[in-house]
Design an enzyme around this catalytic site. Sequence first.
Site, PDB file in Angstrom:
ATOM      1  CB  SER A 129     -16.472 -26.164 -26.242  1.00 11.40           C
ATOM      2  OG  SER A 129     -17.736 -25.988 -26.836  1.00 11.40           O
ATOM      3  CE  LYS A 183     -14.274 -26.217 -29.247  1.00  7.66           C
ATOM      4  NZ  LYS A 183     -13.776 -25.038 -29.856  1.00  7.66           N
ATOM      5  CG  HIS A 186     -17.288 -30.115 -28.860  1.00  6.92           C
ATOM      6  ND1 HIS A 186     -17.454 -28.902 -29.497  1.00  6.92           N
ATOM      7  CD2 HIS A 186     -18.159 -30.111 -27.828  1.00  6.92           C
ATOM      8  CE1 HIS A 186     -18.390 -28.206 -28.868  1.00  6.92           C
ATOM      9  NE2 HIS A 186     -18.824 -28.912 -27.848  1.00  6.92           N
ATOM     10  CG  ASN A 187     -15.867 -27.181 -32.708  1.00  6.64           C
ATOM     11  OD1 ASN A 187     -16.080 -27.365 -31.515  1.00  6.64           O
ATOM     12  ND2 ASN A 187     -15.327 -26.065 -33.154  1.00  6.64           N
ATOM     13  CD  GLU A 190     -20.822 -26.369 -32.203  1.00  8.60           C
ATOM     14  OE1 GLU A 190     -20.025 -26.566 -31.270  1.00  8.60           O
ATOM     15  OE2 GLU A 190     -20.822 -25.329 -32.884  1.00  8.60           O
TER      16      GLU A 190
HETATM   17  P1  NBP Z   1     -10.109 -13.619 -32.400  1.00  9.98           P
HETATM   18  O1  NBP Z   1     -10.029 -14.975 -32.966  1.00  9.98           O
HETATM   19  O2  NBP Z   1     -10.999 -12.618 -33.038  1.00  9.98           O
HETATM   20  O3  NBP Z   1      -8.616 -13.001 -32.322  1.00  9.98           O
HETATM   21  C1  NBP Z   1      -8.396 -11.697 -31.868  1.00  9.98           C
HETATM   22  C2  NBP Z   1      -7.213 -11.682 -30.924  1.00  9.98           C
HETATM   23  O4  NBP Z   1      -6.025 -12.174 -31.567  1.00  9.98           O
HETATM   24  C3  NBP Z   1      -6.884 -10.255 -30.491  1.00  9.98           C
HETATM   25  O5  NBP Z   1      -6.456 -10.301 -29.160  1.00  9.98           O
HETATM   26  C4  NBP Z   1      -5.734  -9.891 -31.442  1.00  9.98           C
HETATM   27  O6  NBP Z   1      -4.924  -8.857 -30.958  1.00  9.98           O
HETATM   28  C5  NBP Z   1      -4.988 -11.194 -31.449  1.00  9.98           C
HETATM   29  N1  NBP Z   1      -3.988 -11.332 -32.512  1.00  9.98           N
HETATM   30  C6  NBP Z   1      -4.137 -11.466 -33.842  1.00  9.98           C
HETATM   31 BR1  NBP Z   1      -5.725 -11.380 -34.718  1.00  9.98          BR
HETATM   32  N2  NBP Z   1      -2.978 -11.601 -34.507  1.00  9.98           N
HETATM   33  C7  NBP Z   1      -2.030 -11.532 -33.551  1.00  9.98           C
HETATM   34  C8  NBP Z   1      -0.615 -11.589 -33.596  1.00  9.98           C
HETATM   35  N3  NBP Z   1       0.038 -11.782 -34.735  1.00  9.98           N
HETATM   36  N4  NBP Z   1       0.061 -11.463 -32.433  1.00  9.98           N
HETATM   37  C9  NBP Z   1      -0.591 -11.263 -31.278  1.00  9.98           C
HETATM   38  N5  NBP Z   1      -1.948 -11.215 -31.172  1.00  9.98           N
HETATM   39  C10 NBP Z   1      -2.655 -11.355 -32.299  1.00  9.98           C
HETATM   40  O7  NBP Z   1     -10.474 -13.686 -30.826  1.00  9.98           O
HETATM   41  P2  NBP Z   1     -11.588 -14.571 -30.074  1.00  9.98           P
HETATM   42  O8  NBP Z   1     -12.871 -14.645 -30.829  1.00  9.98           O
HETATM   43  O9  NBP Z   1     -11.561 -14.071 -28.676  1.00  9.98           O
HETATM   44  O10 NBP Z   1     -10.968 -16.050 -30.100  1.00  9.98           O
HETATM   45  C11 NBP Z   1      -9.687 -16.342 -29.548  1.00  9.98           C
HETATM   46  C12 NBP Z   1      -9.354 -17.782 -29.848  1.00  9.98           C
HETATM   47  O11 NBP Z   1     -10.336 -18.621 -29.224  1.00  9.98           O
HETATM   48  C13 NBP Z   1      -9.393 -18.127 -31.343  1.00  9.98           C
HETATM   49  O12 NBP Z   1      -8.376 -19.051 -31.649  1.00  9.98           O
HETATM   50  C14 NBP Z   1     -10.748 -18.759 -31.529  1.00  9.98           C
HETATM   51  O13 NBP Z   1     -10.780 -19.653 -32.629  1.00  9.98           O
HETATM   52  C15 NBP Z   1     -10.897 -19.470 -30.203  1.00  9.98           C
HETATM   53  N6  NBP Z   1     -12.275 -19.752 -29.810  1.00  9.98           N
HETATM   54  C16 NBP Z   1     -13.249 -18.844 -30.023  1.00  9.98           C
HETATM   55  C17 NBP Z   1     -14.549 -19.117 -29.620  1.00  9.98           C
HETATM   56  C18 NBP Z   1     -15.640 -18.095 -29.828  1.00  9.98           C
HETATM   57  O14 NBP Z   1     -16.795 -18.421 -29.536  1.00  9.98           O
HETATM   58  N7  NBP Z   1     -15.317 -16.884 -30.266  1.00  9.98           N
HETATM   59  C19 NBP Z   1     -14.840 -20.312 -28.990  1.00  9.98           C
HETATM   60  C20 NBP Z   1     -13.809 -21.206 -28.756  1.00  9.98           C
HETATM   61  C21 NBP Z   1     -12.530 -20.919 -29.163  1.00  9.98           C
HETATM   62  P3  NBP Z   1      -5.307  -7.333 -31.297  1.00  9.98           P
HETATM   63  O15 NBP Z   1      -6.355  -6.938 -30.295  1.00  9.98           O
HETATM   64  O16 NBP Z   1      -4.016  -6.580 -31.077  1.00  9.98           O
HETATM   65  O17 NBP Z   1      -5.788  -7.284 -32.710  1.00  9.98           O
END
Ligand code: NBP
Length: 474
Positions: A129, A183, A186-187, A190
């Site tokens: 988080s 987690k 937690h959400n 939130e």
């Molecule tokens: P995203 O949730 O936007 O996912 C994008 C990433 O997933 C890119 O690296 C993309 O690769 C990859 N991807 C996908 Br889409 N499909 C794929 C597949 N079939 N095989 C391999 N790679 C694949 O990224 P994020 O916002 O950085 O979040 C990452 C994780 O962390 C998520 O599960 C999210 O829920 C979690 N999270 C996010 C936050 C936040 O604040 N954003 C906070 C806490 C947790 P590509 O570049 O080749 O398209």
Amino acid sequence: MDLADIGVTGLAVMGRNLARNLARHGYAVAVHNRSAGRTQQLVKEFAGEGTFVLSEELAGFVASLKRPRRAIIMVKAGAGTDAVIDQLAELMEPGDMIVDGGNAHFADTRRREAALRDKGIHFVGTGISGGEEGALNGPSIMPGGSKESWEALGPILQDISAKVDGVPCAVHVGPDGAGHFVKMVHNGIEYSDMQLIAESYDLLRQALGATPAELAQVFREWNQGELESYLIEITAEVLDQVDVATGKPFIDIVVDQAEQKGTGRWTVQSALDLGVPVTGIAEAVFARALSGHPEQRAAAASLEGPKLSGVGGRELIEDVRQALYASKIVAYAQGFDQMAAASKEYGWDLELGAMATIWRGGCIIRARFLDRIRSAYDADPTLPTLLADPTFAAAVNVAQESWRRVVTTAVQIGVPTPGFSSALAYYDGLRRERLPAALIQGLRDFFGAHTYHRVDRDGAYHTDWSGDRAERPA
Ligand code: NBP
């Protein structure tokens, strides 16, 4: 070639920042992304921050890791995660570790952990988080999985996590899906925190006619006291913001339909399965759902409301502060109840005080308040409800008159406060010596012979409602 200490695959905003955080702490980090452009970009921009070992193919990524291998997946939760796990598992050996740092549903994590355990691979579903800023500068980290995996990963995760009073905001939560469950709660909390803040703002604006800028100052003052938290702090920032294009308060140019990614809904669904009343979180999820129905809202806009407006003076501000604090205590009490129930159901042996400890920093609900929750569980690890802790009981007792005035005022002027109202109803329900559930039992026995228990004797009983109305043991 020097092997990397740990790897990150999935280099969108979260993965990239987590990889940089690891590198900044002196770990050699293997990096990989499905489309190689992101990997190259990361290394090009941030090579100066530490050691990155770049791979364009997953096989190369796995080969670049020290044994036992530690690979963190940071991809979009769902089918993508399963795809990456399957590919990694093919390339890994028994004893290796796959960490899923995405927002997976805990049931998926339990399924994945069981499948990989059969292959001797440790699967570590990990809640992270704090958004992108936390991933870079120190998130709150909630890993599940085996004790062995914690021994290999714990020191690294604690190193890169947020610290409060020198204590890392990362602890081994429990086996299999425990980390993602915590987690999720937690959400959910939130959601509830934000709903209560939004109700406070709305009621004060409607009742007092206060401007967003004046209310920003109110939240700033609240942030000096027992409500001190990240969310209260940024509420003041948002309310103070002025839209450059129109000169209006920013809050008035934003469409009033709150979105959700689903973790609040998951929390409520799980609570329904576990039979735990998380009314604060449920009301927050439903309030967002209500906001997201513009056609119904337009159709209902001409419905009559109360004629009263502008009731209450400046004393309402302190009343709302008290109501917010009391409702927040209720929402956390309910969330912790849900974790306790899941711990029992899934055999996780969760240490609830430790959950409060790791939420003190790095995450969105970070707050001074969490220290008090930790103290409550330190004093009594078997506390049946946080509301029974003497400190919280006293706080709610002090707040309750204000809380009732706030709900009454809101009802009188027609401002919806489902968070405040349901929290108060929960509090009143919990403290009642006798609940009308007795009548419900009577009705159930009348129409469905569902039987009931008596207050004065053991055993189940049924009354012959359609016959002589005599009572018989069931
Ligand atoms: P995203 O949730 O936007 O996912 C994008 C990433 O997933 C890119 O690296 C993309 O690769 C990859 N991807 C996908 Br889409 N499909 C794929 C597949 N079939 N095989 C391999 N790679 C694949 O990224 P994020 O916002 O950085 O979040 C990452 C994780 O962390 C998520 O599960 C999210 O829920 C979690 N999270 C996010 C936050 C936040 O604040 N954003 C906070 C806490 C947790 P590509 O570049 O080749 O398209």
